[in-house]
Design a protein around this motif. Structure first.
Motif, PDB file in Angstrom:
ATOM      1  N   UNK A 250      31.629  41.864  54.831  1.00 24.87           N
ATOM      2  CA  UNK A 250      31.854  41.074  53.611  1.00 24.87           C
ATOM      3  C   UNK A 250      32.370  42.060  52.479  1.00 24.87           C
ATOM      4  N   UNK A 251      31.497  43.236  52.294  1.00 26.85           N
ATOM      5  CA  UNK A 251      31.683  44.109  51.398  1.00 26.85           C
ATOM      6  C   UNK A 251      33.010  44.711  51.718  1.00 26.85           C
ATOM      7  N   UNK A 252      33.312  45.125  52.922  1.00 23.76           N
ATOM      8  CA  UNK A 252      34.782  45.836  53.058  1.00 23.76           C
ATOM      9  C   UNK A 252      35.816  44.632  52.798  1.00 23.76           C
ATOM     10  N   UNK A 253      35.533  43.432  52.875  1.00 25.75           N
ATOM     11  CA  UNK A 253      36.500  42.369  52.571  1.00 25.75           C
ATOM     12  C   UNK A 253      36.817  42.432  51.252  1.00 25.75           C
ATOM     13  N   UNK A 254      35.492  42.643  50.271  1.00 25.21           N
ATOM     14  CA  UNK A 254      35.740  42.623  49.035  1.00 25.21           C
ATOM     15  C   UNK A 254      36.682  43.935  48.555  1.00 25.21           C
ATOM     16  N   UNK A 255      36.639  44.970  49.003  1.00 22.56           N
ATOM     17  CA  UNK A 255      37.461  46.059  48.968  1.00 22.56           C
ATOM     18  C   UNK A 255      39.064  45.658  49.279  1.00 22.56           C
ATOM     19  N   UNK A 256      39.214  44.665  50.372  1.00 23.88           N
ATOM     20  CA  UNK A 256      40.338  44.466  50.789  1.00 23.88           C
ATOM     21  C   UNK A 256      40.940  43.307  49.743  1.00 23.88           C
ATOM     22  N   UNK A 257      39.894  42.597  49.329  1.00 26.86           N
ATOM     23  CA  UNK A 257      40.602  41.721  48.328  1.00 26.86           C
ATOM     24  C   UNK A 257      40.896  42.106  46.937  1.00 26.86           C
ATOM     25  N   UNK A 258      40.428  43.458  46.612  1.00 21.31           N
ATOM     26  CA  UNK A 258      41.022  43.960  45.377  1.00 21.31           C
ATOM     27  C   UNK A 258      42.338  44.493  45.690  1.00 21.31           C
ATOM     28  N   UNK A 259      42.776  45.148  46.872  1.00 18.52           N
ATOM     29  CA  UNK A 259      43.851  45.780  47.154  1.00 18.52           C
ATOM     30  C   UNK A 259      45.028  44.525  47.229  1.00 18.52           C
ATOM     31  N   UNK A 260      44.554  43.517  47.957  1.00 16.31           N
ATOM     32  CA  UNK A 260      45.514  42.696  48.126  1.00 16.31           C
ATOM     33  C   UNK A 260      45.692  41.468  47.360  1.00 16.31           C
ATOM     34  N   UNK A 261      44.718  41.347  46.633  1.00 14.42           N
ATOM     35  CA  UNK A 261      44.719  40.120  45.597  1.00 14.42           C
ATOM     36  C   UNK A 261      44.793  40.512  43.881  1.00 14.42           C
ATOM     37  N   UNK A 262      43.973  41.113  43.527  1.00 16.07           N
ATOM     38  CA  UNK A 262      44.028  41.446  42.105  1.00 16.07           C
ATOM     39  C   UNK A 262      45.132  42.411  41.828  1.00 16.07           C
ATOM     40  N   UNK A 263      45.530  43.145  42.707  1.00 15.68           N
ATOM     41  CA  UNK A 263      46.523  44.307  42.010  1.00 15.68           C
ATOM     42  C   UNK A 263      47.889  43.625  42.357  1.00 15.68           C
ATOM     43  N   UNK A 264      47.917  42.245  43.009  1.00 13.00           N
ATOM     44  CA  UNK A 264      49.334  41.776  43.285  1.00 13.00           C
ATOM     45  C   UNK A 264      49.998  41.139  41.755  1.00 13.00           C
ATOM     46  N   UNK A 265      49.231  41.103  40.843  1.00 14.14           N
ATOM     47  CA  UNK A 265      49.924  40.551  39.705  1.00 14.14           C
ATOM     48  C   UNK A 265      49.078  41.017  38.311  1.00 14.14           C
ATOM     49  N   UNK A 266      49.727  40.892  37.144  1.00 20.29           N
ATOM     50  CA  UNK A 266      49.298  41.213  35.881  1.00 20.29           C
ATOM     51  C   UNK A 266      48.602  40.038  35.450  1.00 20.29           C
ATOM     52  N   UNK A 267      47.066  40.708  34.837  1.00 18.13           N
ATOM     53  CA  UNK A 267      46.349  39.465  34.330  1.00 18.13           C
ATOM     54  C   UNK A 267      46.817  39.100  32.898  1.00 18.13           C
TER      55      UNK A 267
END
Length: 255
Positions: free
Chosen positions: A89-106
């Motif tokens: 799950x922790x690795x999944x969090x890292x993946x989430x950062x790369x695939x989710x939060x990086x995808x758009x400007x806040x």
């Protein structure tokens, strides 16, 4: 564990679970008020964390139930399996950062950073409580869940700092740099948890120093030749298999 200690341990685990739910509600409220996608991703992520923490509590209940006295090795191994699950799950969090939060400007950077900081406090408290419990009873799954919560706090702190500095400097680049630092830290934590849980599941030695300590203890109380010492970690318990070579001139009773 004794009855009083049992109640205290479960009380602390329930408090940590409640703290995680508080973090989820703060982030969800922040998203509904500000329509900030970063807060939505963080809130959804917390739902997964809450489910994982609830699963760990169930595992601890199983490990300390009356069934553990009948099937100790198998049930204690569930603790290691839960630890493996958390590390993934922790690795999944890292993946989430790369695939989710990086995808758009806040958006709404300043207010979103305040919401994120407010949500970190109960989450970090949950991680601290679980870490104390894991040290008390030696559970790998609670230890992994504790580091999971602390890693999430680190990620949340990176998001908050990034959002605030982006607002201050009028540039989202700082936001992405902060997330990148958090990403590297998360990967390091996940790999360490993954290594320990895999070692436990595959009966690999977690500590060679412990083997030497056991060997010294045996040497003090017996002159028998030590052929092999195998220590197997199963959750919070260590099973030992020791083969000694006795003097062939001794009878079974004497040996």
């Amino acid at each position: 564990m004794q009855n009083k200690q049992n109640k205290r341990i479960y009380s602390l685990l329930y408090i940590s679970l409640l703290a995680s739910i508080t973090t989820f509600l703060i982030r969800l409220a922040g998203y509904l008020l500000l329509a900030n996608e970063a807060l939505l991703i963080e809130a959804v992520h917390m739902l997964v964390d809450i489910c994982a923490s609830a699963a760990v509590i169930f595992v601890i209940y199983l490990v300390h139930s009356h069934l553990a006295s009948k099937y100790p090795y198998g049930l204690y191994k569930i603790d290691d399996l839960a630890s493996l699950f958390i590390s993934i799950i922790v690795l999944g969090v890292a993946w989430e950062i790369t695939g989710g939060i990086f995808a758009y400007a806040p958006k709404f950077l300043f207010y979103a950073s305040i919401v994120e900081i407010a949500s970190i406090v109960p989450l970090a408290a949950a991680g601290y409580v679980k870490l104390r419990v894991s040290r008390k009873i030696g559970s790998p799954s609670i230890r992994s869940d504790a580091f999971h919560s602390l890693a999430d706090s680190l990620e949340g702190l990176a998001v908050a700092i990034g959002l605030f500095l982006s607002f201050l400097l009028n540039s989202v680049i700082v936001y992405y740099i902060a997330l990148l630092i958090a990403l590297l830290a998360l990967i390091a934590i996940a790999l360490d948890l993954l290594k320990n849980s895999i070692y436990g599941i595959l009966d690999l030695p977690k500590s060679r120093k412990l083997n030497k300590k056991v060997e010294k203890i045996i040497s003090r109380v017996s002159k028998a030749k030590i052929k092999t010492i195998k220590l197997r970690w199963a959750g919070q318990v260590i099973f030992s298999e020791i083969v000694l070579e006795m003097d062939p001139r001794l009878s079974i009773e004497e040996a």
